[in-house]
Every structure is written in structure tokens, then in C-alpha cells.
Design a protein around this motif. Sequence first.
Motif: not given
Length: 517
Positions: A465-471
Motif C-alpha cells: 500500500y502507498l502508506h507502507e512504502r519508503i520512497t
Amino acid sequence: MTSNSQQNLISHLSVLYESASRFAAETAFLIPHERNGDRKQDSSWDTVTYDQFLNDVERIPGFTYLDLLHIYGISRAGYTPQLFSIRLPNPAVIFELLSKTNAAALIYHDSFASNISNCSVPHFPVSSLPHLLSSKELGYLPPLRAPGPNSVMFIFHTSGSTSGTPKLVPCTGKWIDSMVRKASVVARPRAASGRDVTVWMGSLCHIAQSFMMIGFLRHGSCTIQPSQIAFSSDELQNMVHRCGLNRLNQFSTFISSHFRKARENPKFLVDLQMLDSILYSGLPMPQEEEDWAYKNGLKLSNIFGSTEVGGMMVSIDGAGSDAALLRPLPGTAYMFEPTVTEDNGRQFLELIILPESPDCPVESFRQKDGKFRTGDLFMEIKPGCYKFCGRNDDWIKSENSLRCDTRAIEENVLQVCGDLVDSCIVVGTGRPSPALFVETASNIDHEQLKRTILERIQPFHSRLYLHERITSTSLVIAVPPSSLPRTATKGNIRRQTVEVAYRALLDNVYQDIKVLG
């Protein structure tokens, strides 16, 4: 299970039909008025009555509350909606979940057309549905029947990924019946007129908003659709004065922003004081803000829940010293089992859902004894009244109260960056996304180290999910070996202690990312 007992089960559709009969001409929704296709909130709203809502569900036209119509309309047509959050943007993961459930079709917003070329099931853009559903060849809707206790009526997904994929959360007829009954308690009218005006609190693809929607529909309340989930205090004031909002429902992170404005704006504070209920969910409210709210006469409420169980506990409310304590909702069967946390050796109580509780999730989530262990920890402050004290596992909640499996991220880092990293810990409770602290295993330049780590973990994070990503490399923080705080017994890095010790640094990191974003 006899047919009579099946007829006693209540579903979201039976709630809709009953409310459309009882409150036909009453306002069900206030939808932001569109001008030239622009949905930006402009202080005016269009009205949708309960009778119109039912008619729209049965024919699914192209209105701005289209998501709700699709979910209820597909269900009314006899299919089982599987709900995908737009925060899960990787089509490969979505196609895998469709395959696991033998999906009949995929309905998608037109903006995602370029992402579904490899979809193996029939797929339709939402813009095509009004034409398709107006065809006489489709015939009539099937009769509305009471659901069977084990019939799957919805499929949600856990709000965090496990090994790169969310878990399926099938919702049975018995479980939905329990949701209706619990939500009816939470949404019981507070207004003197008997009809509340409330507001959308999140995506219908997540259980929180679906739970609240069912409760408010059953009581014939009016629900305002805001311009965005994190709507501004100015928009909230418009809802109060122009729409008659008397019940605010939001995640605690967003309500806190309103409290900050109210500290500086006496008129806005009066608006908040006039509300019959300010209900928050997700992350705990900071103690200072909670104390300020009660001191200033705000009617604060807290509901505690999860995707697997729905709403579980609500606060006592009122003005007493026990107002913030939580109690299980009626009609449930829970137990609180003593457990000791490794982090500090303190004893807490883990909330466990018993198999006889109607909201106990399907067997795939239960232990061998039939119980569902939530992992949520509490202290019993007085008999039957509890205070939430965190979790006994490695999951954290993000800014919008969605979950993140930190251990899975950490294990991936150690797997693909073992030559660069001695150990690591993921933090980010209440933040937009997680941050990674790494204890370095080499003398490599820290900026180069962070770029290399980000490159290596990208394939794993692309499935999250987007809220789990380190980008961003800004969210990878390199520190010297053995410098992070650890437990005295096993020497594990203490996640909460890292959060506190590096709070100022993290505040600056997230602020910089917000400004750049």
C-alpha cells in the motif's frame, strides 16, 4: 441454521430498504456541488433523499457518490463486492486477489484504464455502466432475500500487507448482521430533532466508513460528502453553518488539526462546542489534546475497531474522569487475557474475540481454539472499563490509521542489504509513511548507502500500500552500529523508544517531505 433464523439476520440492503421506506423524503446525503466537472468544495451541496438513493442503487447512474452506489448496487444485483483501496496501486497484486476469489468482473475508474491491460477477468470502466445497465437484456433485479449466516456478502482487505499482499477479509451474513447492530448503537441519534447530520470519515473500501455508513443509514441520518477526507477547518465550519452538521466523525490525526485551530480561534471553538458528538477512531488521541477537549466542553467520543472485527469498543463519554475509558459494544463476547510485553516487562490484557461472538472473523483468522487474538493491549482501569496501551506485535498505524507490517519491511531490508546493514528498525506511528533506521555495517558514504538501500528494497515496496512504502532517501536514516536503544533481555531494538528519541529529527524529515511534495 433454520430459514427463520436466517430471516432475522439484518444486512446493509435490508437497512437501505427499511430506511428508504421510513425516511423516503429525508436527506440521506449532501454531495459537493460540481461546476464544469470540478468537484472542489465551494460551500454548496446537492441533496440526495433516501428514496432517490434507493432508486440510484437499483439503476446505478453517474452521480458523484458513485462508489457507494456501485458497492450497494452490485450487492443488490446478487454479486459479492470485493473492495480495493486506491492506496493499493499495484495492478499485479489486485489481479492476484481477484484470482484468489474467482472474481466475475472488475469495475474500475476510467483513470486506471492504462493499468488493467493484463486483467484476466471481464473489466468495465465506471463510465460505461449507465449504458450497460440500461439494457433491457439484463432483466430485473432478483428478489431481496435474507442472507445466510455463512454467505459471504463483502470482501475487504487488511489495511496492511503481509509478505507483500493484503489478506482477504470475507464478511459473512452473520458478521454483517453484527455490524448493523453494533453500528446502530454507535450511530444512535444525538440531535434534539432525532435526525443527525454527519460526515464521511474515510473510504468505503475500508471498514471504518462502511461500518459508520450502515449505522447512520439505519437511523435515517444525513451524511455529508466532504471535498477530501482530511478536510479543512474552514470546510468544517461551512458544514456546520450551511448543512447543519451536528456529528463530526474523523480519524484522530485530522481532528487534532481542528483542535489546533480552535485554540487560536474562539469562534471556531464555539462551533465545536455546539456539536453533539466529536467521534474519533484509529490512533489514540494525544493525552494533552484529549484533556484540552474535555476541559473546553467538547463532546468527545472514541470508537476502537479493526478490519477483521469492525467496531469493538466505545468510550463511556460524558464529563466524568472515566469519560475516555473504553467498553465493549453490547451483543459481543470478548475476553481480556493477561500478557507481559518484552519491551518493559509490564503486564497488559490482550483483547480476544471469542468464537461465540457474532463478530468473530472467519476461521482463517482464528487460532486452533476458535478465538481471534487481536494483538491489541489494554489496562483495566476499573471493572469492565479499559485504556488502550498499544500492540504486542510489529504492526504500526499510519497517519490515516491504516496498518503497516514493520517486521516484513525490516526482514526484506536485512535480506537484500545484509552487506550494508547490521540491524534496522521501522518506525512511523501516526506518520504519512514509515521511516527506516539502519545501523551501518560498512564505511560507505551515508548518502550513497541510503540510495543503494532504496534501490534494493524497491521491488518489495512496489507491492505494498502507498502508506507502507519508503520512497525517499530522507526516510532512510543511517546511525552508527549498536547505537539504537535495545531491550535489556534479548537486545532487540525498542521501536517506541526510537520513535521518542528521534522525534525532533523525524518531525523535520516529514515536514521537509511535505514541503517538497
